[in-house]
Design a protein around this motif. Structure first.
Motif, PDB file in Angstrom:
ATOM      1  N   GLN A   1      12.851 -68.963   5.704  1.00 27.23           N
ATOM      2  CA  GLN A   1      11.426 -69.078   5.476  1.00 27.23           C
ATOM      3  C   GLN A   1      10.854 -67.718   5.080  1.00 27.23           C
ATOM      4  N   VAL A   2      10.125 -67.676   3.981  1.00 26.60           N
ATOM      5  CA  VAL A   2       9.496 -66.451   3.519  1.00 26.60           C
ATOM      6  C   VAL A   2       8.026 -66.480   3.885  1.00 26.60           C
ATOM      7  N   HIS A   3       7.599 -65.451   4.582  1.00 25.13           N
ATOM      8  CA  HIS A   3       6.191 -65.344   4.958  1.00 25.13           C
ATOM      9  C   HIS A   3       5.569 -64.231   4.124  1.00 25.13           C
ATOM     10  N   LEU A   4       4.535 -64.571   3.340  1.00 25.34           N
ATOM     11  CA  LEU A   4       3.903 -63.618   2.434  1.00 25.34           C
ATOM     12  C   LEU A   4       2.486 -63.299   2.893  1.00 25.34           C
ATOM     13  N   VAL A   5       2.136 -62.026   2.843  1.00 23.88           N
ATOM     14  CA  VAL A   5       0.794 -61.595   3.234  1.00 23.88           C
ATOM     15  C   VAL A   5       0.230 -60.689   2.151  1.00 23.88           C
ATOM     16  N   GLU A   6      -0.914 -61.092   1.592  1.00 25.31           N
ATOM     17  CA  GLU A   6      -1.584 -60.285   0.579  1.00 25.31           C
ATOM     18  C   GLU A   6      -2.603 -59.360   1.231  1.00 25.31           C
ATOM     19  N   SER A   7      -2.860 -58.255   0.559  1.00 31.25           N
ATOM     20  CA  SER A   7      -3.890 -57.319   0.998  1.00 31.25           C
ATOM     21  C   SER A   7      -4.406 -56.560  -0.215  1.00 31.25           C
ATOM     22  N   GLY A   8      -5.517 -55.848  -0.014  1.00 31.33           N
ATOM     23  CA  GLY A   8      -6.037 -54.994  -1.070  1.00 31.33           C
ATOM     24  C   GLY A   8      -7.234 -55.551  -1.817  1.00 31.33           C
ATOM     25  N   GLY A   9      -7.625 -56.767  -1.498  1.00 29.11           N
ATOM     26  CA  GLY A   9      -8.796 -57.327  -2.151  1.00 29.11           C
ATOM     27  C   GLY A   9     -10.071 -56.652  -1.687  1.00 29.11           C
ATOM     28  N   GLY A  10     -11.175 -56.975  -2.378  1.00 30.47           N
ATOM     29  CA  GLY A  10     -12.449 -56.406  -1.993  1.00 30.47           C
ATOM     30  C   GLY A  10     -13.487 -56.587  -3.067  1.00 30.47           C
ATOM     31  N   LEU A  11     -14.576 -55.842  -2.932  1.00 24.46           N
ATOM     32  CA  LEU A  11     -15.687 -55.880  -3.882  1.00 24.46           C
ATOM     33  C   LEU A  11     -15.636 -54.633  -4.751  1.00 24.46           C
ATOM     34  N   VAL A  12     -15.711 -54.829  -6.054  1.00 26.49           N
ATOM     35  CA  VAL A  12     -15.652 -53.706  -6.984  1.00 26.49           C
ATOM     36  C   VAL A  12     -16.601 -53.981  -8.142  1.00 26.49           C
ATOM     37  N   GLN A  13     -17.126 -52.939  -8.735  1.00 24.86           N
ATOM     38  CA  GLN A  13     -17.999 -53.095  -9.896  1.00 24.86           C
ATOM     39  C   GLN A  13     -17.165 -53.354 -11.155  1.00 24.86           C
ATOM     40  N   ALA A  14     -17.772 -53.988 -12.111  1.00 17.99           N
ATOM     41  CA  ALA A  14     -17.109 -54.228 -13.387  1.00 17.99           C
ATOM     42  C   ALA A  14     -16.632 -52.899 -13.972  1.00 17.99           C
ATOM     43  N   GLY A  15     -15.418 -52.923 -14.508  1.00 22.69           N
ATOM     44  CA  GLY A  15     -14.815 -51.712 -15.032  1.00 22.69           C
ATOM     45  C   GLY A  15     -13.961 -50.965 -14.034  1.00 22.69           C
ATOM     46  N   GLY A  16     -14.074 -51.356 -12.764  1.00 19.45           N
ATOM     47  CA  GLY A  16     -13.316 -50.690 -11.720  1.00 19.45           C
ATOM     48  C   GLY A  16     -11.893 -51.209 -11.586  1.00 19.45           C
TER      49      GLY A  16
END
Length: 123
Positions: A1-16
């Motif tokens: 079983q592979v358990h995947l965890v994402e991170s690094g998302g957030g709020l950013v302005q256009a162009g960022g």
């Protein structure tokens, strides 16, 4: 079983820029092709990018080509999605997924999925 965890998302302005990470536990990622998908409110999940187990081959959706880069570090059991020149239409929940091989764009082929990370791009 592979358990995947994402991170690094957030709020950013256009162009960022943002860099998403997807870390696996329970099994080594080096055996799998890894993909990134996204789903905006009211829309179907769509393919973003994929990378083969060795990292030697990649494929991108036309909408992100030239702006996003997928990469992987098998020693760290992690896959990355570097997102530059972000646009409001990139706003979505981003998911990483694993499959046995090739570079499929069809989400149904991927057997393992993370829980997703929200990316919001303001105009």
């Amino acid at each position: 079983q592979v358990h995947l965890v994402e991170s690094g998302g957030g709020l950013v302005q256009a162009g960022g820029s943002l860099r998403l990470s997807c870390t696996a536990s329970g099994h080594t990622l080096s055996l799998y092709t890894m993909g990134w998908f996204r789903q905006a409110p009211g829309k179907e999940r769509e393919f973003v990018a994929a990378i083969t187990w060795s990292g030697s081959n990649t494929v991108y959706a036309d909408s992100v080509k030239g702006r996003f880069t997928i990469s992987r570090d098998n020693a760290k059991n992690t896959v990355y999605l570097q997102m530059n020149s972000l646009k409001p239409e990139d706003t979505a929940v981003y998911y990483c997924a694993a499959t046995d091989g090739g570079l499929p764009k069809d989400a149904r082929v991927y057997g393992y999925w993370g829980q997703g990370t929200q990316v919001t791009v303001s105009s």
